[in-house]
Design an enzyme around this catalytic site. Structure first.
Site, PDB file in Angstrom:
ATOM      1  N   HIS A 130       0.837  -1.207   0.000  1.00 44.98           N
ATOM      2  CA  HIS A 130       0.000   0.000   0.000  1.00 44.98           C
ATOM      3  C   HIS A 130       0.869   1.254   0.000  1.00 44.98           C
ATOM      4  CE1 HIS A 130      -3.349   2.668   1.431  1.00 44.98           C
ATOM      5  NE2 HIS A 130      -2.344   3.278   2.042  1.00 44.98           N
ATOM      6  N   GLU A 131       1.895   1.281   0.839  1.00 44.47           N
ATOM      7  CA  GLU A 131       2.755   2.468   0.912  1.00 44.47           C
ATOM      8  C   GLU A 131       3.555   2.661  -0.374  1.00 44.47           C
ATOM      9  OE1 GLU A 131       2.204   4.540   3.083  1.00 44.47           O
ATOM     10  OE2 GLU A 131       1.035   3.280   4.430  1.00 44.47           O
ATOM     11  N   HIS A 134       1.493   4.385  -2.884  1.00 42.20           N
ATOM     12  CA  HIS A 134       1.521   5.836  -2.710  1.00 42.20           C
ATOM     13  C   HIS A 134       2.752   6.437  -3.388  1.00 42.20           C
ATOM     14  CE1 HIS A 134      -1.936   6.699  -0.284  1.00 42.20           C
ATOM     15  NE2 HIS A 134      -1.569   5.945   0.735  1.00 42.20           N
TER      16      HIS A 134
END
Length: 290
Positions: A130-131, A134
């Site tokens: 998920h990071e 980003h």
């Protein structure tokens, strides 16, 4: 559609910033507001990552310091075809994580000790995916720009009376209009900032699930982090609430529902979307590195 909506929202908050400048000082005020926004964003572009990592006392680690965690990030970066980011650990019992940096070549990911101790290998992989999503989507830069502009709008509104905006000939509403600017402009900026954050969280969940190959890993991690964050304090975040939108789960104890004043979508909504993704390929049992 997510990128289009984000672009529209950024354009909206920029226009709001310039409008506040114009309302206070006419055309000259708008030009000053533009120059101020450019200077603040330039400073944030080069320094935001170091500032936020220092704010949380993050310490950089390498392969020998945290081989398991470092290896997960390395594998996710390879899956995403991204440069290896700098890896940090934050000494905090609340499980959480965030990414920062102006672009993929200067990115950093950070996880708390609580996350590394409480989550499984697979769940940590889901969080880091998920990071890294980003990072891939340049969300860290987008969030820095919007946060900087939102803060500057509030500052301009509070300084309105001190620079004579209420008496400017280009400001017909006068005192009443200035009061409206002081009250409404910061609220509108906050709403736009939160809308951008929520939009990018959904997209990072989707892309992160693709990077790690298992949507349910991230879904399980989100549920466990959210449950723990409800009763474990993150003092640094409580003292710096403007950074709350950076974390994968809201670190503050003033959680809001999935509405206007929430920096994150509701965890239930995010998990539902990830489970829907998993339903397309429920028979797959191995991740891309197994």
């Amino acid at each position: 559609m997510g990128y289009l909506r984000t672009s529209i929202l950024i354009a909206g908050i920029t226009a709001l910033f310039l409008a506040v400048g114009f309302f206070i000082g006419g055309e000259a005020g708008m030009l000053i507001a533009f120059a101020l926004a450019a200077a603040m964003n330039l400073f944030a572009y080069w320094n935001s990552d170091r500032m936020v990592l220092s704010m949380y006392g993050a310490r950089e680690v390498g392969r020998h310091d945290a081989p398991g965690f470092y290896g997960i990030v390395e594998q996710i970066a390879a899956n995403a075809e991204l440069p290896m980011p700098r890896v940090y650990i934050i000494d905090n019992d609340q499980p959480n994580a965030f990414a920062t940096g102006r672009n993929p070549e200067h990115a950093a990911v950070a996880a708390t000790t609580g996350l590394l101790e409480r989550l499984s290998h697979e769940e940590i992989a889901g969080v880091m995916a998920h990071e890294m999503a980003h990072v891939h989507n340049h969300d860290t830069l987008i969030q820095t720009i919007t946060a900087t502009l939102a803060g500057a709008i509030g500052m301009l509104a509070n300084l309105a009376f001190f620079i004579g905006g209420g008496h400017n000939r280009n400001n017909p509403p006068g005192l009443v209009g200035m009061l409206l600017v002081m009250i409404l402009a910061p609220v509108m900026a906050m709403l736009v900032q939160m809308a951008i954050s929520r939009t990018r969280e959904y997209e990072a969940d989707r892309m992160g699930a693709l990077f790690c190959g298992q949507p349910l890993w991230l879904a399980s991690a989100l549920e466990r982090i959210d449950a723990a964050a409800q009763h474990i304090e993150n003092d640094a975040a409580e003292h710096n609430p403007a950074t709350a939108h950076m974390f994968i789960i809201n670190p503050l104890h003033t959680h809001a529902v999935d509405g206007l004043f929430s920096t994150h979508p509701s965890t239930a909504n995010r998990v539902a979307r990830l489970r829907a993704m998993a339903g397309v390929d429920e028979t797959r049992t191995t991740g891309p590195w197994q």
